[in-house]
Design a protein around this motif. Structure first.
Motif, PDB file in Angstrom:
ATOM      1  N   GLY A   1      -6.569  16.572 -10.686  1.00  0.00           N
ATOM      2  CA  GLY A   1      -5.610  15.383 -11.003  1.00  0.00           C
ATOM      3  C   GLY A   1      -4.378  15.169 -10.128  1.00  0.00           C
ATOM      4  N   ARG A   2      -4.761  15.775  -8.748  1.00  0.00           N
ATOM      5  CA  ARG A   2      -3.661  15.588  -7.697  1.00  0.00           C
ATOM      6  C   ARG A   2      -3.540  14.406  -7.374  1.00  0.00           C
ATOM      7  N   VAL A   3      -2.154  13.958  -7.365  1.00  0.00           N
ATOM      8  CA  VAL A   3      -1.892  12.535  -6.770  1.00  0.00           C
ATOM      9  C   VAL A   3      -1.091  12.539  -5.493  1.00  0.00           C
ATOM     10  N   GLY A   4      -1.972  12.179  -4.500  1.00  0.00           N
ATOM     11  CA  GLY A   4      -1.251  12.196  -3.132  1.00  0.00           C
ATOM     12  C   GLY A   4      -1.984  13.116  -2.183  1.00  0.00           C
ATOM     13  N   LYS A   5      -1.877  13.217  -1.052  1.00  0.00           N
ATOM     14  CA  LYS A   5      -2.374  14.179   0.058  1.00  0.00           C
ATOM     15  C   LYS A   5      -1.464  15.294  -0.088  1.00  0.00           C
ATOM     16  N   VAL A   6      -1.956  16.362   0.401  1.00  0.00           N
ATOM     17  CA  VAL A   6      -1.345  17.552   0.784  1.00  0.00           C
ATOM     18  C   VAL A   6      -1.240  17.883   2.383  1.00  0.00           C
TER      19      VAL A   6
ATOM     20  N   LEU B   1       0.905  -1.118  -0.176  1.00  0.00           N
ATOM     21  CA  LEU B   1      -0.064   0.000  -0.157  1.00  0.00           C
ATOM     22  C   LEU B   1       0.931   1.194  -0.075  1.00  0.00           C
ATOM     23  N   THR B   2       0.740   2.118  -0.995  1.00  0.00           N
ATOM     24  CA  THR B   2       1.545   3.074  -1.116  1.00  0.00           C
ATOM     25  C   THR B   2       0.727   4.487  -0.749  1.00  0.00           C
ATOM     26  N   LEU B   3       1.370   5.459  -0.038  1.00  0.00           N
ATOM     27  CA  LEU B   3       0.697   6.686   0.240  1.00  0.00           C
ATOM     28  C   LEU B   3       1.322   8.073  -0.209  1.00  0.00           C
ATOM     29  N   PRO B   4       1.228   8.427  -1.473  1.00  0.00           N
ATOM     30  CA  PRO B   4       1.840   9.447  -2.216  1.00  0.00           C
ATOM     31  C   PRO B   4       1.641  10.760  -1.266  1.00  0.00           C
ATOM     32  N   VAL B   5       2.467  11.578  -1.594  1.00  0.00           N
ATOM     33  CA  VAL B   5       2.487  12.922  -1.041  1.00  0.00           C
ATOM     34  C   VAL B   5       2.370  14.043  -2.193  1.00  0.00           C
ATOM     35  N   ALA B   6       1.457  14.961  -2.107  1.00  0.00           N
ATOM     36  CA  ALA B   6       1.560  15.814  -3.447  1.00  0.00           C
ATOM     37  C   ALA B   6       2.165  17.060  -2.963  1.00  0.00           C
ATOM     38  N   GLY B   7       2.563  17.317  -1.805  1.00  0.00           N
ATOM     39  CA  GLY B   7       2.987  18.584  -1.218  1.00  0.00           C
ATOM     40  C   GLY B   7       3.081  18.801   0.282  1.00  0.00           C
ATOM     41  N   VAL B   8       3.873  19.303   0.745  1.00  0.00           N
ATOM     42  CA  VAL B   8       4.138  19.817   2.221  1.00  0.00           C
ATOM     43  C   VAL B   8       4.316  21.183   2.444  1.00  0.00           C
ATOM     44  N   PHE B   9       3.243  21.817   3.305  1.00  0.00           N
ATOM     45  CA  PHE B   9       3.176  23.354   3.406  1.00  0.00           C
ATOM     46  C   PHE B   9       3.302  23.685   4.974  1.00  0.00           C
ATOM     47  N   ASP B  10       3.897  24.758   5.200  1.00  0.00           N
ATOM     48  CA  ASP B  10       3.849  25.171   6.523  1.00  0.00           C
ATOM     49  C   ASP B  10       2.362  25.901   6.686  1.00  0.00           C
ATOM     50  N   ALA B  11       2.054  25.700   7.993  1.00  0.00           N
ATOM     51  CA  ALA B  11       0.630  26.099   8.529  1.00  0.00           C
ATOM     52  C   ALA B  11       0.540  27.623   8.027  1.00  0.00           C
ATOM     53  N   ALA B  12       1.424  28.338   8.002  1.00  0.00           N
ATOM     54  CA  ALA B  12       1.146  29.637   7.801  1.00  0.00           C
ATOM     55  C   ALA B  12       0.754  30.027   6.033  1.00  0.00           C
TER      56      ALA B  12
END
Length: 325
Positions: A316-321, A292-303
């Protein structure tokens, strides 16, 4: 501590703001977590808009799932230690630097699972494996789902394959077939092709499709139902395009079909502890071994929450932000 708060209901990118809040203290049976990463889910955004089944009092916190480090223990907590990495799901207010939650609901995360996967381990993956359990299908059975290139769709295909369940996926764009194939997911047809029903029959070899999952609504609900065998079950999981399911009466009548709804939080609450533990154990194993793969679309600071929400809403986003604190 920093926390994402909204004072009115509305579009998340417009109403969310970082504010200072008092550092919470854990009570008996609780722990305080220092939050590392937290995913953005559709239900989080619906809650902020005021359109979900749960409507908080304003001003309201936000977020429901996170990966954190145990920072402080309340009285009576003996099964966790300060510094331990744990995942939490269904805990409201997760978009903050610190969170107090019930110790019993936390899932210790093995070292083999990276932070980005651990942060999204519970909500969507657990809903997906619970959905697979809910369908009551076994090895060799066929099921069909739409939104096959969505997060849940990809996970259901992978988890189904791991259990020997055949999953037929429906996507709305031909391009979606190759996108899924790149992730190792086969048995997908695109409903923008005129002969998609014939393609589906060829893939299944004419085997009966015993259950279907609709995450889209509208006419797409009827597409899923039309493929089911007699006595098949159609499960409403989501309504990405329309809150109304358009299904043919003839399909319901002549297939003797059953239509049921699935709400992960309700199913989870009714689940016995042994089943819950077994499903979490399976999830951790599947993520650890790469099934099971859990891709990530991006990591952002809370700000930068507004940018994060816009990224999460990208077609079309693949993975969670993920949000970091």
């Amino acid at each position: 501590m920093r926390a994402l708060i909204h004072h009115t209901f509305g579009e998340p990118e417009e109403v969310l703001a970082v504010e200072d809040r008092p550092l919470p203290e854990p009570g008996p049976g609780q722990v305080r977590l220092r939050i590392l990463l937290s995913p953005i889910h559709n239900h989080d955004l619906w809650t902020i808009r005021g359109t979900y089944g749960f409507k908080p009092e304003l001003p309201a916190a936000s977020g429901t799932e996170a990966l954190g480090i145990v920072d402080a223990l309340g009285d009576g907590v003996e099964n966790l230690t300060v510094g331990q990495r744990v995942a939490t799901g269904g805990t409201f207010g997760a978009w903050a630097e610190y969170l107090v939650t019930t110790a019993a609901g936390l899932v210790p995360v093995p070292d083999a699972i990276p932070d980005e996967s651990a942060a999204q381990l519970i909500s969507m993956p657990f809903s997906t494996i619970s959905l697979l359990q809910f369908l009551e299908v076994g090895e060799g059975d066929w099921i069909v789902q739409n939104a096959a290139n969505g997060a849940v769709g990809r996970m259901l295909a992978q988890l189904g394959a791991a259990r020997g369940v055949n999953v037929l996926g429906l996507v709305r764009r031909t391009e979606g077939i190759e996108e899924l194939r790149a992730q190792g997911i086969e048995n997908v047809v695109a409903t923008d092709q005129d002969d998609w029903r014939e393609q589906a029959a060829a893939l299944t070899g004419g085997a009966p499709i015993v259950a279907g999952v609709d995450s889209v609504g509208g006419a797409a609900s009827g597409h899923v139902l039309s493929l089911l065998a007699e006595n098949g079950t159609l499960v409403a999981f989501g309504a990405m395009s329309s809150p109304v399911m358009e299904i043919a009466s003839g399909d319901v009548i002549f297939k003797q079909a059953t239509v049921k709804g699935f709400w992960g939080s309700k199913v989870s609450q009714a689940m016995d502890a042994a089943t819950r533990g077994a499903l979490f154990g399976e999830l951790i194993q599947r993520v650890s071994d790469g099934t099971l793969t859990l891709p990530v679309a991006g990591v952002f600071d809370a700000a930068d929450a507004a940018d994060a929400v816009r990224a999460s809403n990208t077609p079309g986003r693949v993975g969670k932000v993920l949000l970091k604190f």
